[in-house]
Design a protein around this motif. Structure first.
Motif: not given
Length: 449
Positions: A110-135
């Motif tokens: 659950e912790v790994r999932s929360a961290v992974g989702l946080g990384v993805a959402r942060s990348l999306e918010a920064l407009g780095r969509l290709e990297e967010a897609l990978v996450e």
């Protein structure tokens, strides 16, 4: 108990559940509220029931009842989530990545999932969509069993919605539609009852079909989303359903219905605390006001000013670009073409090179602004780029209108031959096929003599 409350609240938000959803029929909304604030000590039995609803390991909650504290990793994740909520995605990403390194491969899933989702959402918010897609894709794969099937029919809904959002912004509408339809079919096959996240998935599909120009399917799903959302108590779900119904009505030219739906959505979202969603909805409201039978550019500008202030604090670069594009349209309606061109360029700078759909919309506004300032060649170039970008995204209906707009620009500048070719492209995108149109094509240059 404060740590336990934090974990319950975090898991509930990850699953997009309200406190009422989590309470179910055997607990009260107020009890969940007190539990999340650390003011109640639950029994082990209650924690196991909550863990089942949250689809997390019971041990993740039960260990908070032990005398030894679990460490500070969850605290770091909480700080990262606060940074993201406060419009600081760069700081959030740094903290999430540090937490991922600490958690390693052996920490709770659950912790790994929360961290992974946080990384993805942060990348999306920064407009780095290709990297967010990978996450996001990594998270979806982690939620499947050894046969490649989802471990839970609803567990990865949030991730699927995020994936559809990213694919849509990058212009891959077909893949986004296939992904969302597949997940919707899973829910229907298993007869999963309506939920907030399921309504959001349906609303996502409404937006995707509207972008592609399939307004019949979009209208059906919008009506169904409203019908199912009315059975829920969550205002966000009902607001999302009305929001997308407004989008469909707007695309169908039913301005009065679009205004009715978007105002209902505004009233529902105003009762919540999601400032980013409220700002994005104000942006949608402004667009409907600009396209009404009697456009109200002043009221639209007022809504957009409020949206801009919130999105500067809580929005992603894509959100801000949407707002800048709508601001440019309002400036055009108020006969300020110089300001409109500046806003449109600002939107394009925010979007970069990967956001086909919104870049095309910004280019169309820029083309109108350039034309009004007497820059015909620049207007034609911007309009053609927009039409080609929309076609590449399979938003063919919108591409048809873009080609028609280019034809008008060419006609105004005296390019009759170019205007005819652009009108022909417009008819093609809108699905019109005619031997008459083909016969009217100018002969090749080699044969004209």
């Amino acid at each position: 108990m404060a740590e336990l409350g934090s974990r319950i609240r975090r898991q509930r938000r990850l699953r997009r559940m309200s406190q009422t959803d989590l309470a179910g029929s055997d607990l009260s909304h107020s009890y969940i509220s007190l539990l999340e604030s650390g003011k109640r000590t639950p029994s082990e039995e209650v924690l196991r029931r909550l863990a089942a609803r949250l689809e997390c390991d019971p041990g993740y909650l039960l260990e908070c009842l032990a005398p030894e504290p679990p460490g500070n990793l969850e605290v770091e994740i909480s700080y990262a989530e606060m940074s993201l909520a406060n419009g600081e995605p760069e700081a959030a990403l740094t903290t999430f990545l540090a937490a991922r390194e600490k958690a390693g491969d052996g920490g709770p899933a659950e912790v790994r999932s929360a961290v992974g989702l946080g990384v993805a959402r942060s990348l999306e918010a920064l407009g780095r969509l290709e990297e967010a897609l990978v996450e996001y894709e990594r998270l979806r794969e982690a939620g499947t069993d050894h046969q490649g099937q989802p471990a839970s029919a609803v567990a990865d809904l949030t991730v699927v919605i995020a994936l559809c959002r990213c694919y849509r912004e990058l212009g891959d509408l077909t893949h986004a539609v296939e992904l969302a339809e597949s997940k919707l079919a899973d829910l229907q096959r298993l007869e999963i009852p309506p939920s907030v996240t399921a309504i959001e998935l349906m609303s996502t599909l409404v937006g995707l079909y509207s972008e592609r120009g399939d307004l019949n399917r979009a209208g059906y799903l919008a009506a169904r989303a409203i019908e199912e959302a009315e059975h829920l108590t969550d205002n966000r779900a009902r607001g999302a359903a009305y929001w997308n119904a407004s989008l469909v009505a707007h695309r169908n030219g039913r301005a009065a219905d679009a205004l009715t739906f978007v105002r209902k959505a505004l009233a529902l979202y105003a009762e919540g605390e999601d400032q980013r969603a409220m700002a994005r909805l104000r942006n949608a409201y402004a667009v409907v006001l600009l396209d009404a039978e009697t456009p109200d550019a002043a009221a639209a500008k007022q809504q957009l000013t409020l949206a801009e202030q919130e999105l500067d604090r809580h929005g992603s670069t894509v959100d801000q670009a949407y707002c800048q594009t709508a601001m440019a349209r309002a400036d055009l309606a108020l006969d300020d073409s110089a300001a409109a061109a500046e806003r449109a360029r600002s939107a394009l700078n925010l979007l970069g090179t990967g956001h086909r759909l919104q870049s095309a919309r910004a280019l169309l506004v820029l083309a109108r602004a350039e034309l009004r300032q007497g820059h015909g060649e620049r207007a034609r170039a911007a309009c053609e780029r927009a039409a080609l970008s929309l076609e590449a995204s399979e938003a063919t209906r919108q591409a048809g209108f873009a080609w028609a707009e280019l034809a008008e620009i060419q006609q105004e500048s005296g390019d009759e031959r170019g205007s005819l070719a652009s009108y022909r492209e417009s008819l093609r995108c809108l699905g019109y096929r005619s031997s008459t149109v083909s016969a009217a094509e100018p002969a090749p240059a080699a044969a004209e003599g």
